[in-house]
Design a protein around this motif. Structure first.
Motif, PDB file in Angstrom:
ATOM      1  N   ALA A  82       0.750  -1.107  -0.099  1.00  0.00           N
ATOM      2  CA  ALA A  82       0.072  -0.080  -0.063  1.00  0.00           C
ATOM      3  C   ALA A  82       0.740   1.145   0.105  1.00  0.00           C
ATOM      4  O   ALA A  82       1.932   1.337   0.424  1.00  0.00           O
ATOM      5  N   GLN A  83       0.157   2.359  -0.705  1.00  0.00           N
ATOM      6  CA  GLN A  83       1.001   3.800  -0.678  1.00  0.00           C
ATOM      7  C   GLN A  83      -0.076   4.651  -0.272  1.00  0.00           C
ATOM      8  O   GLN A  83      -1.180   4.695  -1.128  1.00  0.00           O
ATOM      9  N   ILE A  84      -0.086   5.375   0.685  1.00  0.00           N
ATOM     10  CA  ILE A  84      -1.249   6.258   1.224  1.00  0.00           C
ATOM     11  C   ILE A  84      -0.623   7.619   1.593  1.00  0.00           C
ATOM     12  O   ILE A  84       0.191   7.687   2.292  1.00  0.00           O
ATOM     13  N   ALA A  85      -1.211   8.545   1.345  1.00  0.00           N
ATOM     14  CA  ALA A  85      -1.118   9.979   1.323  1.00  0.00           C
ATOM     15  C   ALA A  85      -2.358  10.576   2.063  1.00  0.00           C
ATOM     16  O   ALA A  85      -3.408  10.577   1.399  1.00  0.00           O
ATOM     17  N   TRP A  86      -2.167  10.943   3.459  1.00  0.00           N
ATOM     18  CA  TRP A  86      -3.316  11.449   4.078  1.00  0.00           C
ATOM     19  C   TRP A  86      -3.229  12.628   4.731  1.00  0.00           C
ATOM     20  O   TRP A  86      -2.129  13.026   5.542  1.00  0.00           O
ATOM     21  N   GLN A  87      -4.555  13.449   4.766  1.00  0.00           N
ATOM     22  CA  GLN A  87      -4.247  14.869   5.456  1.00  0.00           C
ATOM     23  C   GLN A  87      -5.464  14.989   6.107  1.00  0.00           C
ATOM     24  O   GLN A  87      -6.598  14.564   5.573  1.00  0.00           O
ATOM     25  N   GLY A  88      -5.225  15.222   7.450  1.00  0.00           N
ATOM     26  CA  GLY A  88      -6.509  15.440   8.279  1.00  0.00           C
ATOM     27  C   GLY A  88      -6.218  15.654   9.668  1.00  0.00           C
ATOM     28  O   GLY A  88      -4.985  16.002  10.127  1.00  0.00           O
ATOM     29  N   SER A  89      -7.106  15.486  10.702  1.00  0.00           N
ATOM     30  CA  SER A  89      -7.077  16.075  11.989  1.00  0.00           C
ATOM     31  C   SER A  89      -6.861  14.231  12.673  1.00  0.00           C
ATOM     32  O   SER A  89      -7.871  13.634  12.671  1.00  0.00           O
ATOM     33  N   LEU A  90      -5.728  14.259  13.390  1.00  0.00           N
ATOM     34  CA  LEU A  90      -5.635  12.983  14.262  1.00  0.00           C
ATOM     35  C   LEU A  90      -6.689  13.013  15.402  1.00  0.00           C
ATOM     36  O   LEU A  90      -6.908  11.897  15.829  1.00  0.00           O
ATOM     37  N   MET A  91      -7.121  14.118  15.785  1.00  0.00           N
ATOM     38  CA  MET A  91      -8.300  14.154  16.761  1.00  0.00           C
ATOM     39  C   MET A  91      -9.683  13.618  16.122  1.00  0.00           C
ATOM     40  O   MET A  91     -10.478  13.099  17.034  1.00  0.00           O
ATOM     41  N   ASN A  92      -9.945  13.734  14.969  1.00  0.00           N
ATOM     42  CA  ASN A  92     -11.010  13.438  14.341  1.00  0.00           C
ATOM     43  C   ASN A  92     -10.700  13.073  12.759  1.00  0.00           C
ATOM     44  O   ASN A  92     -10.996  13.949  12.018  1.00  0.00           O
ATOM     45  N   PRO A  93     -10.386  11.935  12.871  1.00  0.00           N
ATOM     46  CA  PRO A  93      -9.772  11.466  11.581  1.00  0.00           C
ATOM     47  C   PRO A  93     -10.761  11.220  10.517  1.00  0.00           C
ATOM     48  O   PRO A  93     -10.528  10.895   9.234  1.00  0.00           O
ATOM     49  N   THR A  94     -12.076  11.134  10.941  1.00  0.00           N
ATOM     50  CA  THR A  94     -13.176  10.460  10.120  1.00  0.00           C
ATOM     51  C   THR A  94     -13.970  11.877   9.436  1.00  0.00           C
ATOM     52  O   THR A  94     -14.881  11.595   8.842  1.00  0.00           O
ATOM     53  N   ARG A  95     -13.443  12.943   9.861  1.00  0.00           N
ATOM     54  CA  ARG A  95     -14.143  14.286   9.244  1.00  0.00           C
ATOM     55  C   ARG A  95     -13.011  15.261   8.522  1.00  0.00           C
ATOM     56  O   ARG A  95     -11.843  15.286   9.297  1.00  0.00           O
ATOM     57  N   GLY A  96     -13.407  15.551   7.393  1.00  0.00           N
ATOM     58  CA  GLY A  96     -12.335  16.574   6.767  1.00  0.00           C
ATOM     59  C   GLY A  96     -11.202  15.770   6.046  1.00  0.00           C
ATOM     60  O   GLY A  96     -10.275  16.645   5.738  1.00  0.00           O
ATOM     61  N   ALA A  97     -10.993  14.663   6.109  1.00  0.00           N
ATOM     62  CA  ALA A  97      -9.946  13.825   5.667  1.00  0.00           C
ATOM     63  C   ALA A  97      -9.738  14.075   3.971  1.00  0.00           C
ATOM     64  O   ALA A  97     -10.660  14.230   3.390  1.00  0.00           O
ATOM     65  N   GLU A  98      -8.558  14.157   3.788  1.00  0.00           N
ATOM     66  CA  GLU A  98      -7.990  14.300   2.472  1.00  0.00           C
ATOM     67  C   GLU A  98      -6.999  13.442   1.792  1.00  0.00           C
ATOM     68  O   GLU A  98      -6.295  12.860   2.689  1.00  0.00           O
ATOM     69  N   GLY A  99      -6.724  13.035   0.744  1.00  0.00           N
ATOM     70  CA  GLY A  99      -5.513  12.371   0.328  1.00  0.00           C
ATOM     71  C   GLY A  99      -5.663  11.242  -0.862  1.00  0.00           C
ATOM     72  O   GLY A  99      -7.093  11.282  -0.908  1.00  0.00           O
ATOM     73  N   VAL A 100      -4.853  10.482  -1.043  1.00  0.00           N
ATOM     74  CA  VAL A 100      -5.192   9.471  -1.883  1.00  0.00           C
ATOM     75  C   VAL A 100      -4.341   8.273  -1.504  1.00  0.00           C
ATOM     76  O   VAL A 100      -3.391   7.939  -0.539  1.00  0.00           O
ATOM     77  N   GLY A 101      -4.721   6.944  -2.101  1.00  0.00           N
ATOM     78  CA  GLY A 101      -3.982   5.687  -1.754  1.00  0.00           C
ATOM     79  C   GLY A 101      -4.223   4.851  -2.837  1.00  0.00           C
ATOM     80  O   GLY A 101      -5.099   4.719  -3.826  1.00  0.00           O
ATOM     81  N   GLN A 102      -3.303   3.692  -2.724  1.00  0.00           N
ATOM     82  CA  GLN A 102      -3.534   2.711  -3.592  1.00  0.00           C
ATOM     83  C   GLN A 102      -2.989   1.383  -2.798  1.00  0.00           C
ATOM     84  O   GLN A 102      -2.275   1.276  -1.900  1.00  0.00           O
ATOM     85  N   VAL A 103      -3.902   0.321  -2.789  1.00  0.00           N
ATOM     86  CA  VAL A 103      -3.773  -1.057  -2.079  1.00  0.00           C
ATOM     87  C   VAL A 103      -3.836  -2.108  -3.050  1.00  0.00           C
ATOM     88  O   VAL A 103      -4.748  -2.286  -3.914  1.00  0.00           O
ATOM     89  N   GLU A 104      -2.772  -3.095  -2.996  1.00  0.00           N
ATOM     90  CA  GLU A 104      -2.578  -4.186  -3.790  1.00  0.00           C
ATOM     91  C   GLU A 104      -2.647  -5.575  -2.636  1.00  0.00           C
ATOM     92  O   GLU A 104      -1.738  -5.583  -1.889  1.00  0.00           O
ATOM     93  N   LEU A 105      -3.386  -6.481  -3.147  1.00  0.00           N
ATOM     94  CA  LEU A 105      -3.400  -7.820  -2.630  1.00  0.00           C
ATOM     95  C   LEU A 105      -2.966  -8.842  -3.373  1.00  0.00           C
ATOM     96  O   LEU A 105      -3.466  -8.955  -4.667  1.00  0.00           O
ATOM     97  N   LYS A 106      -2.340  -9.814  -3.257  1.00  0.00           N
ATOM     98  CA  LYS A 106      -1.978 -10.742  -4.104  1.00  0.00           C
ATOM     99  C   LYS A 106      -1.827 -12.194  -3.188  1.00  0.00           C
ATOM    100  O   LYS A 106      -1.655 -12.293  -2.109  1.00  0.00           O
ATOM    101  N   ASP A 107      -1.783 -13.371  -3.928  1.00  0.00           N
ATOM    102  CA  ASP A 107      -1.654 -14.661  -3.311  1.00  0.00           C
ATOM    103  C   ASP A 107      -2.693 -14.650  -2.015  1.00  0.00           C
ATOM    104  O   ASP A 107      -2.490 -15.116  -1.069  1.00  0.00           O
ATOM    105  N   ALA A 108      -4.228 -14.315  -2.216  1.00  0.00           N
ATOM    106  CA  ALA A 108      -4.981 -14.021  -1.280  1.00  0.00           C
ATOM    107  C   ALA A 108      -6.132 -14.698  -1.234  1.00  0.00           C
ATOM    108  O   ALA A 108      -6.524 -15.418  -2.167  1.00  0.00           O
ATOM    109  N   ARG A 109      -6.971 -14.649  -0.152  1.00  0.00           N
ATOM    110  CA  ARG A 109      -8.289 -15.103   0.218  1.00  0.00           C
ATOM    111  C   ARG A 109      -9.069 -13.968   0.509  1.00  0.00           C
ATOM    112  O   ARG A 109      -9.117 -13.413   1.692  1.00  0.00           O
ATOM    113  N   LEU A 110     -10.057 -13.405  -0.326  1.00  0.00           N
ATOM    114  CA  LEU A 110     -10.444 -12.360  -0.169  1.00  0.00           C
ATOM    115  C   LEU A 110     -11.877 -12.186   0.505  1.00  0.00           C
ATOM    116  O   LEU A 110     -12.234 -11.470   1.379  1.00  0.00           O
TER     117      LEU A 110
END
Length: 219
Positions: free
Chosen positions: A67-95
């Motif tokens: 995974a690569q994640i860039a996140w901007q926001g408040s650590l005190m209220n991380p589920t409000r006003g968050a911004e940023g981007v990300g990418q996650v990859e899974l392989k050899d997995a059971r989803l």
């Protein structure tokens, strides 16, 4: 390091879950702890997380996560006003048994009436997303399991509410069209069966949408 009420995380590297984590960023030393953080995960083994063991031994889910994640926001209220981007990859997995999102794959398999018995899981998936205030907006959801290939997009809210659209088709049918070297992910278009996924992560509701199928709309 602290300069003018700004905490600077130059580079943190830690070995964990069979892989490693790298983190860097800035943390404002204010009431909200406004932050700008970058996170990279390399080859983490998800079967080493909690809640993975079965009563019979072995694992309910597994896989290697990058995974690569860039996140901007408040650590005190991380589920409000968050911004940023990300990418996650899974392989050899059971989803379909993942504690986060696995129920979506499980219910989608039921909705497709997929034959999953006795098939070894060697799944792979890629998710591209951005943080948008109170939810995560997925621009890319690509996955190939032992029983289906799917492509989708949509929103997952921090309160676990879902609003996703997924196009999916049986692996066997797609392979018969494309041959063994076909790109299954690339084959998922609007001509494949379409599903609407609502509800929550723990209790998803998968509904068939009206869309033409591989055989002219016949099932």
């Amino acid at each position: 390091e602290q300069v003018d009420r700004v905490g600077r995380l130059k580079r943190l590297v830690a070995d964990m879950l069979g892989g490693n984590l790298e983190a860097s960023g800035l943390i404002m030393l204010n009431e909200e702890l406004d932050s700008n953080l970058n996170l990279t995960l390399n080859s983490l083994r998800i079967e080493r997380t909690l809640r993975h063991a079965t009563r019979e031994g072995g694992y309910r889910y597994w896989g290697a996560l990058d995974a690569q994640i860039a996140w901007q926001g408040s650590l005190m209220n991380p589920t409000r006003g968050a911004e940023g981007v990300g990418q996650v990859e899974l392989k050899d997995a059971r989803l379909e048994k993942l504690p986060l999102g696995g129920a979506v794959f499980d219910d989608l398999g039921d909705a497709m009436r997929a034959d999953r018995d006795g098939k070894p899981a060697n799944d792979r998936a890629k998710f591209v997303f951005r943080f948008d205030d109170d939810h995560v907006r997925f621009s890319t959801i690509d996955a190939v399991t032992s029983w289906a290939a799917l492509r989708g997009k949509g929103d997952v809210y921090f309160d676990s509410k879902l609003d996703l659209r997924v196009n999916a088709g049986p692996v066997e049918k797609l392979q018969s069209m494309l041959g063994p070297i076909g790109d299954l992910m690339g084959a998922i278009t609007d001509q494949i069966t379409a599903f609407k996924i609502e509800g929550t992560l723990d209790d998803p509701k998968v509904k068939l949408m009206v869309a033409p199928g591989l055989s002219g709309g016949k099932k």
